[in-house]
Write a protein that holds these residues in place. Sequence first.
Motif, mmCIF file in Angstrom:
data_model
loop_
_atom_site.group_PDB
_atom_site.id
_atom_site.type_symbol
_atom_site.label_atom_id
_atom_site.label_comp_id
_atom_site.label_asym_id
_atom_site.label_seq_id
_atom_site.Cartn_x
_atom_site.Cartn_y
_atom_site.Cartn_z
ATOM 1 N N ALA A 188 0.421 -0.729 -0.186
ATOM 2 C CA ALA A 188 -0.005 -0.161 -0.093
ATOM 3 C C ALA A 188 0.958 1.519 0.058
ATOM 4 O O ALA A 188 0.764 1.927 -0.622
ATOM 5 C CB ALA A 188 -1.094 -0.017 1.020
ATOM 6 N N SER A 189 2.347 1.510 0.697
ATOM 7 C CA SER A 189 2.822 2.038 0.472
ATOM 8 C C SER A 189 3.326 2.381 -0.659
ATOM 9 O O SER A 189 3.057 3.702 -0.667
ATOM 10 C CB SER A 189 4.276 2.138 1.429
ATOM 11 O OG SER A 189 4.527 3.058 1.829
ATOM 12 N N LEU A 190 3.383 1.028 -1.182
ATOM 13 C CA LEU A 190 4.509 1.732 -2.761
ATOM 14 C C LEU A 190 3.127 2.103 -3.892
ATOM 15 O O LEU A 190 3.106 3.063 -4.517
ATOM 16 C CB LEU A 190 4.713 0.465 -3.053
ATOM 17 C CG LEU A 190 5.988 -0.206 -2.957
ATOM 18 C CD1 LEU A 190 6.582 -1.410 -2.625
ATOM 19 C CD2 LEU A 190 7.353 1.132 -2.800
ATOM 20 N N LEU A 191 1.873 1.744 -3.607
ATOM 21 C CA LEU A 191 1.201 1.908 -4.273
ATOM 22 C C LEU A 191 0.240 3.806 -3.678
ATOM 23 O O LEU A 191 -0.013 4.482 -5.509
ATOM 24 C CB LEU A 191 -0.559 0.887 -4.440
ATOM 25 C CG LEU A 191 -0.211 -0.402 -4.703
ATOM 26 C CD1 LEU A 191 -1.301 -1.164 -4.653
ATOM 27 C CD2 LEU A 191 0.640 -0.472 -6.108
ATOM 28 N N VAL A 230 -2.661 -2.071 -8.828
ATOM 29 C CA VAL A 230 -1.629 -2.116 -9.845
ATOM 30 C C VAL A 230 -2.117 -1.871 -11.209
ATOM 31 O O VAL A 230 -1.042 -0.827 -11.984
ATOM 32 C CB VAL A 230 -0.964 -3.703 -9.612
ATOM 33 C CG1 VAL A 230 -0.367 -3.667 -10.597
ATOM 34 C CG2 VAL A 230 -0.116 -3.586 -8.262
ATOM 35 N N ALA A 231 -3.138 -2.824 -11.653
ATOM 36 C CA ALA A 231 -3.830 -2.855 -13.329
ATOM 37 C C ALA A 231 -4.442 -1.452 -13.478
ATOM 38 O O ALA A 231 -3.389 -1.233 -14.642
ATOM 39 C CB ALA A 231 -5.110 -3.965 -12.997
ATOM 40 N N ALA A 232 -4.891 -0.403 -12.523
ATOM 41 C CA ALA A 232 -5.355 0.959 -13.059
ATOM 42 C C ALA A 232 -3.988 1.091 -13.096
ATOM 43 O O ALA A 232 -4.289 2.601 -14.420
ATOM 44 C CB ALA A 232 -6.257 1.035 -11.740
ATOM 45 N N SER A 247 -12.101 6.667 -6.696
ATOM 46 C CA SER A 247 -10.424 6.690 -6.922
ATOM 47 C C SER A 247 -9.853 5.163 -6.929
ATOM 48 O O SER A 247 -10.298 4.291 -6.926
ATOM 49 C CB SER A 247 -10.268 7.056 -5.753
ATOM 50 O OG SER A 247 -8.934 7.112 -6.047
ATOM 51 N N LEU A 248 -9.096 4.892 -7.899
ATOM 52 C CA LEU A 248 -8.291 3.785 -7.773
ATOM 53 C C LEU A 248 -7.546 3.701 -6.850
ATOM 54 O O LEU A 248 -6.868 2.824 -7.479
ATOM 55 C CB LEU A 248 -7.463 3.449 -9.535
ATOM 56 C CG LEU A 248 -6.082 4.897 -8.949
ATOM 57 C CD1 LEU A 248 -5.287 4.455 -9.048
ATOM 58 C CD2 LEU A 248 -6.366 5.833 -11.149
#
Length: 211
Positions: A17-20, A54-56, A159-160
Amino acid sequence: MRRKKQPLQDRLVWQAASLLLAYPDDGQGPRLDTVDRLLECITGPAAALLGRTVAALRARDTMAAAADYVETFDLRRRSTMLLTYWTAGDTRNRGAQMLVFAQAYRDAGVQPPKGEAPDHLPVVLEFAAAVDPVAGRRLLADHRVPIDVLRQALLDADSLFAPVVTAVTATLPAAGEQDARRLMNSGPPAEAVGLQPFQLTVPPRLAKGGR
């Protein structure tokens, strides 16, 4: 067996989650690759939620993703990732509340990051995942209602990033949706004192160059 695995699963979710939730910059591709590797070890609904974001993000170019990020998190107060905004607003208490985060980092033997505020959700998630999961979980749990406010705002905006925050909330003790709605409707404390944000060094976005 499930109890032993769950803390590790939570840390993997927090790291992903931090990375995304990091600002989309030139490091976006490598970050998404890292999340893909983390998802190989994450089970249950969290894997599907994180995978949706991730996909979005992979489907959008970096500039478009960056513009959406700024519009979502920087221009809408309802979806700020600064956790003390909802508990202290622009009041004298906010400086003290941010110091709680900074002190938790120092107590764990690391310096607060210089490039972002200590209560910025991606920073707290990174700390909980990679430095001190006990202290990190406590910070996240203590701010569960602000995180729920963020989640609801992202859901309302379709939101994505909403699935990411939903995955994070699933790792924390339950909080009432009514509490989040009440806070969204009432807003934060309003005593304006012109605080400068406490600046912190863990990455969610580049300190220079990019927005």
